[in-house]
Design an enzyme around this catalytic site. Sequence first.
Site, PDB file in Angstrom:
ATOM      1  CG  HIS A 268      -2.050   0.907   1.285  1.00 21.18           C
ATOM      2  ND1 HIS A 268      -2.431   1.716   0.263  1.00 21.18           N
ATOM      3  CD2 HIS A 268      -2.890   1.199   2.317  1.00 21.18           C
ATOM      4  CE1 HIS A 268      -3.449   2.474   0.648  1.00 21.18           C
ATOM      5  NE2 HIS A 268      -3.740   2.192   1.899  1.00 21.18           N
ATOM      6  CG  HIS A 307      -4.352   0.721  -8.208  1.00 17.25           C
ATOM      7  ND1 HIS A 307      -5.678   0.715  -7.867  1.00 17.25           N
ATOM      8  CD2 HIS A 307      -3.749   1.615  -7.397  1.00 17.25           C
ATOM      9  CE1 HIS A 307      -5.883   1.584  -6.898  1.00 17.25           C
ATOM     10  NE2 HIS A 307      -4.728   2.153  -6.587  1.00 17.25           N
ATOM     11  CG  ASP A 363       2.900   4.258  -3.921  1.00 15.96           C
ATOM     12  OD1 ASP A 363       1.985   3.447  -3.737  1.00 15.96           O
ATOM     13  OD2 ASP A 363       3.021   5.321  -3.283  1.00 15.96           O
TER      14      ASP A 363
HETATM   15  C1  SDX Z   1      -1.434   2.191  -3.318  1.00 15.56           C
HETATM   16  O1  SDX Z   1      -6.193   0.831  -3.192  1.00 15.56           O
HETATM   17  C2  SDX Z   1      -5.706   2.012  -3.415  1.00 15.56           C
HETATM   18  O2  SDX Z   1      -6.375   2.910  -3.861  1.00 15.56           O
HETATM   19  C3  SDX Z   1      -4.233   2.187  -3.006  1.00 15.56           C
HETATM   20  C4  SDX Z   1      -3.571   3.502  -3.393  1.00 15.56           C
HETATM   21  C5  SDX Z   1      -4.158   4.672  -2.654  1.00 15.56           C
HETATM   22  O3  SDX Z   1      -4.047   5.796  -3.158  1.00 15.56           O
HETATM   23  O4  SDX Z   1      -4.632   4.474  -1.497  1.00 15.56           O
HETATM   24  O5  SDX Z   1      -3.703   3.709  -4.798  1.00 15.56           O
HETATM   25  C6  SDX Z   1      -2.076   3.502  -3.051  1.00 15.56           C
HETATM   26  O6  SDX Z   1      -1.388   1.370  -2.447  1.00 15.56           O
HETATM   27  C7  SDX Z   1      -0.909   1.914  -4.703  1.00 15.56           C
HETATM   28  C8  SDX Z   1      -0.374   0.447  -4.863  1.00 15.56           C
HETATM   29  C9  SDX Z   1       1.044   0.435  -4.307  1.00 15.56           C
HETATM   30  N1  SDX Z   1       1.547  -0.957  -4.234  1.00 15.56           N
HETATM   31  C10 SDX Z   1       2.492  -1.408  -5.055  1.00 15.56           C
HETATM   32  O7  SDX Z   1       2.978  -0.771  -5.983  1.00 15.56           O
HETATM   33  C11 SDX Z   1       2.975  -2.814  -4.722  1.00 15.56           C
HETATM   34  C12 SDX Z   1       3.044  -3.648  -6.000  1.00 15.56           C
HETATM   35  N2  SDX Z   1       1.680  -3.863  -6.484  1.00 15.56           N
HETATM   36  C13 SDX Z   1       1.034  -5.100  -6.136  1.00 15.56           C
HETATM   37  O8  SDX Z   1       1.365  -5.625  -4.897  1.00 15.56           O
HETATM   38  C14 SDX Z   1      -0.436  -5.141  -6.523  1.00 15.56           C
HETATM   39  O9  SDX Z   1      -0.528  -4.666  -7.793  1.00 15.56           O
HETATM   40  C15 SDX Z   1      -1.454  -4.447  -5.653  1.00 15.56           C
HETATM   41  C16 SDX Z   1      -1.357  -4.849  -4.229  1.00 15.56           C
HETATM   42  C17 SDX Z   1      -1.317  -2.977  -5.757  1.00 15.56           C
HETATM   43  C18 SDX Z   1      -2.833  -4.842  -6.179  1.00 15.56           C
HETATM   44  O10 SDX Z   1      -2.895  -6.210  -6.062  1.00 15.56           O
HETATM   45  P1  SDX Z   1      -4.261  -7.013  -6.353  1.00 15.56           P
HETATM   46  O11 SDX Z   1      -5.305  -6.131  -6.890  1.00 15.56           O
HETATM   47  O12 SDX Z   1      -4.571  -7.830  -5.145  1.00 15.56           O
HETATM   48  O13 SDX Z   1      -3.850  -7.920  -7.551  1.00 15.56           O
HETATM   49  P2  SDX Z   1      -3.158  -9.316  -7.409  1.00 15.56           P
HETATM   50  O14 SDX Z   1      -2.078  -9.262  -6.390  1.00 15.56           O
HETATM   51  O15 SDX Z   1      -4.219 -10.344  -7.277  1.00 15.56           O
HETATM   52  O16 SDX Z   1      -2.445  -9.428  -8.855  1.00 15.56           O
HETATM   53  C19 SDX Z   1      -3.142  -9.897  -9.968  1.00 15.56           C
HETATM   54  C20 SDX Z   1      -2.043 -10.528 -10.835  1.00 15.56           C
HETATM   55  C21 SDX Z   1      -1.235 -11.593 -10.090  1.00 15.56           C
HETATM   56  O17 SDX Z   1      -0.684 -12.451 -11.073  1.00 15.56           O
HETATM   57  P3  SDX Z   1      -1.364 -13.914 -11.274  1.00 15.56           P
HETATM   58  O18 SDX Z   1      -1.461 -14.556  -9.902  1.00 15.56           O
HETATM   59  O19 SDX Z   1      -2.718 -13.640 -11.895  1.00 15.56           O
HETATM   60  O20 SDX Z   1      -0.428 -14.656 -12.205  1.00 15.56           O
HETATM   61  O21 SDX Z   1      -1.081  -9.506 -11.186  1.00 15.56           O
HETATM   62  C22 SDX Z   1       0.169  -9.833 -10.588  1.00 15.56           C
HETATM   63  C23 SDX Z   1      -0.100 -10.820  -9.476  1.00 15.56           C
HETATM   64  O22 SDX Z   1       1.036 -11.642  -9.254  1.00 15.56           O
HETATM   65  N3  SDX Z   1       0.712  -8.598 -10.054  1.00 15.56           N
HETATM   66  C24 SDX Z   1       1.981  -8.239 -10.147  1.00 15.56           C
HETATM   67  C25 SDX Z   1       2.062  -6.983  -9.541  1.00 15.56           C
HETATM   68  N4  SDX Z   1       0.858  -6.623  -9.094  1.00 15.56           N
HETATM   69  C26 SDX Z   1       0.020  -7.634  -9.403  1.00 15.56           C
HETATM   70  N5  SDX Z   1       3.045  -8.876 -10.686  1.00 15.56           N
HETATM   71  C27 SDX Z   1       4.218  -8.207 -10.605  1.00 15.56           C
HETATM   72  N6  SDX Z   1       4.356  -6.986 -10.034  1.00 15.56           N
HETATM   73  C28 SDX Z   1       3.319  -6.358  -9.500  1.00 15.56           C
HETATM   74  N7  SDX Z   1       3.473  -5.169  -8.938  1.00 15.56           N
END
Ligand code: SDX
Length: 428
Positions: A268, A307, A363
Amino acid sequence: MSETLTIIDNRTGKKFDIPIENESIRATDLRQIKVKEEEFGMLCYDPAFMNTASVKSRITYIDGDRGILEYRGYPIELLAEKSTSFLEVAYLLINGALPTPAQLDQWRSDIKRHTFVHENIKKLMAGFRHDANPMGMFISMIAALSTFYPDAKEIMDAPKRMKQIHRLIGKVTTIAAFAYTHSKGMPYVYPSDDLSYAGNFLTMMFKIGESKYRVNPVLEHALTVLFILHADHEQNCSTNTMRSIGSSHIDPYSAVAGAAAALWGPLHGGANEAVLRMLDEIGTVRNIPTVIKDVKEGRRKLMGFGHRVYKNYDPRAKVIKTLADEVFEVTGKNMKLEIALELERIALEDEYFVKRKLYPNVDFYSGLIYEAMGFPLDFFPVLFAIPRTAGWLAHWQEHILDPEQKIARPRQLYVGERGRSWVPLDKR
Ligand code: SDX
């Protein structure tokens, strides 16, 4: 055509017409679906609330597919371009409309009157080690503030509630700056009420010992825009936490401390710091292919990408990317920008990221600016929490005033054992 969902329970052949409102159904309307009368009734199972609306809100609108973000109906790009003050946008989030000049003057005065913290906060800060994480200090001090304002528990008294909102928006910058100053072992710089919100914060952070310190207007503007972009984002993890804690009718200081703790997670608001650590680890553009391979093989995530809601470019990341050029004009270019840009270019072409709709989020670029402005990496989540406090408070106030809301208490699907017999220790 009626605005209903007809559900046939094939276990009993019974038919149910469930009303549709706002393109949704009430989960409690499913309780009537059961086999035996004595059953609890049908539940929705939705880990991480992937498809569950827990509130009705008028604060922030997001269209993740189109990359749209609006605060109280104003597009984020417009606010980032037109608003010259974070407090103007904080007023919009809390009160629902842009302030008149008189309202903005009063709002500024109300908040600036509350930027000082009780001197005992400094004594509490002194208890931390010199290398204590500033976000840990921030969360602790916000919670500690609840002990200084016992009237904060009177959350249904509108004037008292608004006074806590003024205090929290005012004091988060001071507490943040004090946490940084503590880590430097330098004297605290007190707030100056003749500066802008961002200008006062930068002064408390960087004036240390420099009597002639003047905030650079380019950096002051950049931080104002960054604060505006980070102020709210509807039902994200930390805002959901704020609403859930607030639903027990505790004071807003305790709720903000909990929300800030949720924000600190690397998935997050802790991602801005994680991005810079990732770029540091990558070190050079030549190492990017190895990182991409590791990501595609599931060994790591690309921090700052992806996201839950945006399946398109995060509109905030677009604004931040252009802001970076402005800041680097003053601070000198952050050499990691080259790695970030190449990482983005490759990711946006790569099937793995395209298929999963992984784009840079808020981010990905913000940390490059923060580092160029002189903020330490572990301070980045604090920079996220400062502006988001206004969003958390707007949602907290909306939640406790919502007649449909009660204390948050989800159900569960129990899949554990039942009715086990006791086995004495010497028989196990
Ligand atoms: C913020 O919610 C908000 O509004 C948050 C925010 C705010 O203003 O409050 O916008 C701020 O938190 C932004 C996000 C910051 N986090 C990151 O940058 C961390 C990296 N991102 C991931 O951890 C992820 O994308 C999330 C947590 C942000 C979202 O994850 P989800 O929606 O739970 O999606 P998921 O983990 O189920 O991913 C779906 C697929 C998966 O692959 P498969 O299992 O289908 O093969 O996408 C892949 C994930 O492995 N994936 C990624 C990835 N994010 C998702 N693969 C590589 N790198 C990534 N960053």
